[in-house]
Write an enzyme that holds these catalytic residues in place. Structure first.
Site, PDB file in Angstrom:
ATOM      1  N   ASP A   1      36.705  33.992  31.492  1.00 25.09           N
ATOM      2  CA  ASP A   1      37.957  34.663  31.827  1.00 25.09           C
ATOM      3  C   ASP A   1      37.769  36.141  31.438  1.00 25.09           C
ATOM      4  OD1 ASP A   1      40.800  35.206  32.109  1.00 25.09           O
ATOM      5  OD2 ASP A   1      40.893  35.109  29.919  1.00 25.09           O
TER       6      ASP A   1
ATOM      7  N   ASP B   1      40.751  38.959  30.962  1.00 19.75           N
ATOM      8  CA  ASP B   1      41.774  39.510  30.057  1.00 19.75           C
ATOM      9  C   ASP B   1      41.939  38.651  28.814  1.00 19.75           C
ATOM     10  OD1 ASP B   1      42.676  41.823  31.536  1.00 19.75           O
ATOM     11  OD2 ASP B   1      43.403  40.401  33.027  1.00 19.75           O
TER      12      ASP B   1
ATOM     13  N   LYS C   1      51.786  41.532  39.388  1.00 23.56           N
ATOM     14  CA  LYS C   1      52.878  41.646  40.372  1.00 23.56           C
ATOM     15  C   LYS C   1      53.925  40.551  40.128  1.00 23.56           C
ATOM     16  CE  LYS C   1      50.203  41.752  44.084  1.00 23.56           C
ATOM     17  NZ  LYS C   1      48.893  42.303  44.426  1.00 23.56           N
TER      18      LYS C   1
ATOM     19  N   THR D   1      39.114  34.753  36.917  1.00 26.93           N
ATOM     20  CA  THR D   1      40.240  35.471  36.316  1.00 26.93           C
ATOM     21  C   THR D   1      41.412  35.619  37.266  1.00 26.93           C
ATOM     22  OG1 THR D   1      40.895  37.606  35.360  1.00 26.93           O
ATOM     23  CG2 THR D   1      39.158  37.665  36.984  1.00 26.93           C
TER      24      THR D   1
ATOM     25  N   THR E   1      43.201  38.473  37.029  1.00 28.38           N
ATOM     26  CA  THR E   1      43.405  39.911  37.196  1.00 28.38           C
ATOM     27  C   THR E   1      42.826  40.414  38.525  1.00 28.38           C
ATOM     28  OG1 THR E   1      43.461  41.953  35.894  1.00 28.38           O
ATOM     29  CG2 THR E   1      41.321  40.913  36.139  1.00 28.38           C
TER      30      THR E   1
ATOM     31  N   ASN F   1      40.214  45.818  38.376  1.00 21.58           N
ATOM     32  CA  ASN F   1      40.246  45.799  36.910  1.00 21.58           C
ATOM     33  C   ASN F   1      38.983  45.155  36.326  1.00 21.58           C
ATOM     34  OD1 ASN F   1      42.794  46.877  37.154  1.00 21.58           O
ATOM     35  ND2 ASN F   1      43.858  44.942  36.810  1.00 21.58           N
TER      36      ASN F   1
END
Ligand code: XBP
Ligand code: MG
Length: 234
Positions: A8, A10, A52, A118, A120, A124
């Site tokens: 992962d 974040d 979002k 992930t 994200t 990023n």
């Protein structure tokens, strides 16, 4: 036989959520929205995966309708949020967590395959990996699945299933690394055993179903942890 490690991003590769939180607030201020996400509120909102989706949930909490704040408005805010986040990452504000780089480089050197799963955004991932592992960092990972690549974000298994498909491996040939309960649920729903290293925003969570819970990856060795790896037996 473990053949691949799936990370992962974040909270797992790096403590990124403070960066995301500050970047959200910068985007809100820039858009002259009177939204300020403090640490306590962000911890609450963090149960919603995806930037979002998190903004939409907050709009709902404040009674702001989709007519007042459209999906296009949210998408624009999200682009600005990610631009602010990229600045923080490039400034070195999201270093890798202890043990992560050693594990990545040592595993690759020993023949284990690496992947990213992930929620994200892809931009990023690129910013973080290049800022921390160097301009060629992304090439260390054979499969990179982002939030934009799946229909359903974590805790749904989609991101893990996509990685397994890309690597053409069975779940029992992989080991996942996560920091959150939503991430753990996602990996487990795909059948992948999961090591959890709780992060700043997930320390209060419980991790039923984790293969192991560790404060960080400093001492983690896939060969010596009870998870036989192909590299170790080679
Ligand atoms: C992390 C997230 C992400 C980030 C923001 O979950 O939920 O939404 O907070 O990223 P995980 P975006 O670590 O389980 O992937 O704003 O790009 O969505
Ligand atoms: Mg995470």
């Amino acid at each position: 036989m473990i053949r691949a490690l799936i990370f992962d991003v974040d909270g797992t590769l790096a403590e990124t959520e403070e960066g995301h939180r500050q970047a959200f607030n910068a985007a809100f201020a820039e858009a002259r929205l009177d939204w300020v996400w403090d640490v306590g509120l962000y911890r609450e909102l963090y149960s919603v995966t995806g930037g979002k989706e998190r903004m939409r949930r907050y709009a709902d909490m404040r009674g702001v309708s989709a007519a007042e704040l459209s999906d296009a408005d949210i998408a624009r805010l999200h682009v600005r949020k990610n631009a602010h986040y990229a600045e923080l990452v490039r400034a070195g504000q999201c270093p890798l967590r202890p043990g992560v780089e050693r594990l990545i480089r040592a595993s690759r050197a020993r023949g284990l395959r690496l992947a990213i799963s992930t929620t994200t955004s892809r931009v990023n991932i690129v910013e973080l990996v290049e800022a921390t592992l160097g301009p060629d960092g992304l090439a260390l990972f054979e499969a990179v699945v982002s939030g934009e690549d799946v229909v359903a974000k974590k805790p749904a298994p989609d991101a893990y299933l996509r990685v397994l498909e890309t690597l053409a491996l069975r779940p029992d040939e992989c080991l996942a690394f996560e920091d959150s309960y939503n991430g753990l649920l996602s990996a487990r729903a795909a059948g992948v055993a999961t090591i959890v290293t709780p992060s700043l925003y997930t320390r209060h969570e419980t991790f039923d179903g984790a293969a192991m819970i560790m404060s960080d990856l400093t001492d983690f060795d896939p060969a010596g942890s009870g998870f036989a790896s192909e590299a170790a037996s080679a």
